[in-house]
Design an enzyme around this catalytic site. Structure first.
Site, short mmCIF file in Angstrom:
data_model
loop_
_atom_site.label_atom_id
_atom_site.label_comp_id
_atom_site.label_asym_id
_atom_site.label_seq_id
_atom_site.Cartn_x
_atom_site.Cartn_y
_atom_site.Cartn_z
N ARG A 236 0.84 -1.19 0.00
CA ARG A 236 0.00 0.00 0.00
C ARG A 236 0.88 1.24 0.00
NH1 ARG A 236 -3.77 -2.22 -1.79
NH2 ARG A 236 -5.90 -2.31 -1.02
N ASP A 260 5.04 -0.24 -6.76
CA ASP A 260 3.83 -0.59 -7.50
C ASP A 260 2.63 0.17 -7.00
OD1 ASP A 260 2.42 -2.22 -9.49
OD2 ASP A 260 1.46 -3.17 -7.76
N GLU A 265 -3.37 7.47 -4.88
CA GLU A 265 -3.57 6.99 -6.25
C GLU A 265 -4.91 7.49 -6.80
OE1 GLU A 265 -3.30 2.79 -5.78
OE2 GLU A 265 -1.12 2.76 -5.83
N HIS A 297 0.15 -0.03 -9.96
CA HIS A 297 -0.62 -0.92 -9.09
C HIS A 297 -1.06 -2.17 -9.86
CE1 HIS A 297 -3.00 -0.63 -5.10
NE2 HIS A 297 -2.76 -1.90 -5.40
#
Length: 331
Positions: A236, A260, A265, A297
């Site tokens: 996260r 990632d 986001e 992600h």
């Protein structure tokens, strides 16, 4: 019985249509993000399947109540962006998919580690800038088998990551607030997170986001890390302080990062039809660094994961709408 899925990506559509046909249930789908305004599309539905990185807010669950919708089945694991108290207050049951494909995320973490330890980014930067290759000290990498890998979080994903890194010959250590007992995996727990941080050449994050671990990886943490160490975050974004990470990478406090998931986001990340350019200054800055691999992600993104995310989510809706209990209920 009738359901609707929001934030649907193109790769999910065949699995949604197949599930609807196999179960003889009408499942509508939309690429729209689930908000109080777009919830009108769900009128007449018995439940909603959702996948998004932006918040499921109190206003949204009040709108659920208004339209008489009682079930939200997430197609992902994380619930840190869900106001669970608001859902409870409005009599909305939430389920998630706790294990759609742990090996997919673990594989991606290892992929990032290999990319960074073998200095692929430096090679790509040279090719982009000079349109030529020549051997450089910057290209010299290290074998995974020469390194100590620290796994933070030994849930399903973390345990798969341990197996994969051990398969490459690494020494693996781990930290978890709630250690697993009687594991057959070949690793050792450290007594503290600080011990793991100071010992590890590669640190791979595999824990959920909580209030306790917000910005747990910050300037002080990066100072503890070896200056040759690499951080991998497929967990996260909130766990890592982005500003401090950029400083650590630029100043040489750490050697590299595989990212990632980043803080804040946008919904566009889950929109397979979005053509918007990346405008986040931090993401752009990170993407320009040869010692960084940044991805949208997508660690989970395999055929198996997508199939399981869709199928389990819709199975949960079907069970709830039929009056049955499900193991994946989170509130």
């Amino acid at each position: 019985m009738k359901f609707i899925a929001y934030n649907v990506r193109d790769d999910e559509i065949p699995f949604i249509e197949k599930w609807g046909k196999d179960n003889q249930i009408d499942v509508q789908y939309t690429t729209t993000t689930l908000t109080p305004e777009t919830l009108e599309e769900a009128q007449g539905c018995d439940g909603i399947s959702g996948l998004q990185t932006i918040p499921y807010s109190r206003d949204l669950f009040e709108a659920f109540n208004k339209f008489g919708i009682k079930y939200l089945a997430l197609r992902n694991v994380g619930t840190d962006n869900v106001d669970l108290q608001a859902a409870k207050d409005n009599d909305v049951t939430i389920t998630n998919v706790p294990a759609y494909s742990p090996e997919s995320i673990a594989e991606f973490a290892v992929t990032m580690a290999l990319y960074l330890t073998r200095k692929v980014g430096y090679m790509q930067q040279q090719l982009r800038q000079k349109q030529q290759f020549h051997f450089s000290p910057d290209f010299m990498g290290r074998l995974i088998s020469e390194q100590t890998v620290g796994i933070v979080g030994t849930g399903r994903i973390g345990r798969h990551a341990i197996q994969l890194f051990k398969g490459l010959g690494a020494k693996v250590i781990a930290y978890d607030k709630y250690p697993i007992k009687n594991s057959k995996l070949d690793f050792q727990y450290t007594t503290s997170l600080a011990d793991l941080i100071t010992q590890s050449d590669i640190i791979s994050l595999h824990m959920p986001a909580t209030d306790d671990n917000y910005h747990q990886f910050n300037h002080e943490t990066f100072e503890l890390m070896k200056d040759t160490a690499i951080l991998i975050n497929t967990a996260r974004g909130s766990i890592v302080d982005t500003d401090d990470l950029i400083y650590a990478l630029q100043s040489g406090e750490i050697a590299g990062a595989g990212i990632d998931t980043v803080e804040n986001e946008s919904a566009d990340l889950q929109d397979s039809r979005s053509s918007k350019q990346v405008t986040d200054a931090d993401v752009i800055k990170l993407s320009m660094m040869p010692n960084v691999l940044i991805t949208p992600h997508s660690a989970f993104h395999t055929t198996k994961s997508v199939m399981n995310m869709v199928t389990i989510s819709l199975n949960n809706l079907k069970a709830l709408a039929s009056g049955n209990k499900v193991d994946d209920q989170v509130n």
